[in-house]
Write an enzyme that holds these catalytic residues in place. Structure first.
Site, PDB file in Angstrom:
ATOM      1  CB  CYS A 129      -9.806   4.075   7.913  1.00  0.00           C
ATOM      2  SG  CYS A 129      -9.003   2.543   7.386  1.00  0.00           S
ATOM      3  CB  CYS A 153     -12.330   0.000   9.335  1.00  0.00           C
ATOM      4  SG  CYS A 153     -11.385   1.305  10.160  1.00  0.00           S
ATOM      5  CB  CYS A 205      -6.651   2.724  10.591  1.00  0.00           C
ATOM      6  SG  CYS A 205      -8.306   2.682  11.315  1.00  0.00           S
ATOM      7  CB  CYS A 226      -8.883  -1.794  10.376  1.00  0.00           C
ATOM      8  SG  CYS A 226      -8.245  -0.581   9.197  1.00  0.00           S
ATOM      9  CB  CYS A 261       3.460  12.014   4.217  1.00  0.00           C
ATOM     10  SG  CYS A 261       3.682  11.864   2.454  1.00  0.00           S
TER      11      CYS A 261
END
Length: 167
Positions: free
Chosen positions: A78, A81, A126, A129, A151
């Protein structure tokens, strides 16, 4: 004036209008382990990352740095984070204009039903976060083990050549 405007729009157009302007995405109100204020996210992310990760935007097709990047080893994390999300060997060429993965690391991505813009989709965020990553599509016929295509926006990701820690 407002009533006249709304009554003058045919029913289908009004439903799309209503969905686009008034529907809240459920992931916006959810709590995540990493909880930062909007002001903190604005300081940490560049404007495009903020637009996509925090406001559920989408980058233009074919514009992302990871769209045509196919490493053999490593992990995509991510961008907000640094949570581990996707192993490099689950990335595949889908010709859709965005990076495509057929599976995420266990527990690292949260799926949320998304009825925005008059469509029925599954958003992926995610799990650490709540940053918007993209959407999952099923049953498209790709030759992948899960019959899924995650995607994902490139701007939502960073890449690490080695999987150094598995939170």
């Amino acid at each position: 004036m407002k009533r006249f405007f709304l009554k003058s729009i045919p029913t289908l157009q009004y439903r799309c209008f209503q969905t686009f302007f008034f529907q809240k995405n459920p992931s916006t109100n959810m709590k995540y382990p990493l909880d930062k204020s909007d002001q903190e996210w604005r300081k940490e992310l560049d404007p495009e990352q903020y637009r996509v990760l925090r406001n559920k935007g989408t980058e233009l097709p074919g514009s992302g740095k990871y769209t045509n990047y196919f490493p053999e080893k490593g992990v995509f994390v991510c961008a907000a984070c640094k949570e581990l999300l996707y192993k490099a060997d689950t990335k595949f060429e889908s010709h859709c204009g965005w990076p495509a993965f057929y599976d995420n690391l266990p527990g690292k991505v949260k799926r949320i039903e998304d009825d925005s813009y008059g469509m029925r989709r599954t958003e992926v965020v995610c799990s650490n976060c709540g940053g918007h990553l993209g959407h999952v599509f099923k049953g498209e016929g790709y030759a992948v083990p899960t019959n899924e295509r995650h995607c994902i926006n490139s701007v939502s990701l960073d890449f690490h050549k080695e999987e150094t820690n598995n939170k």
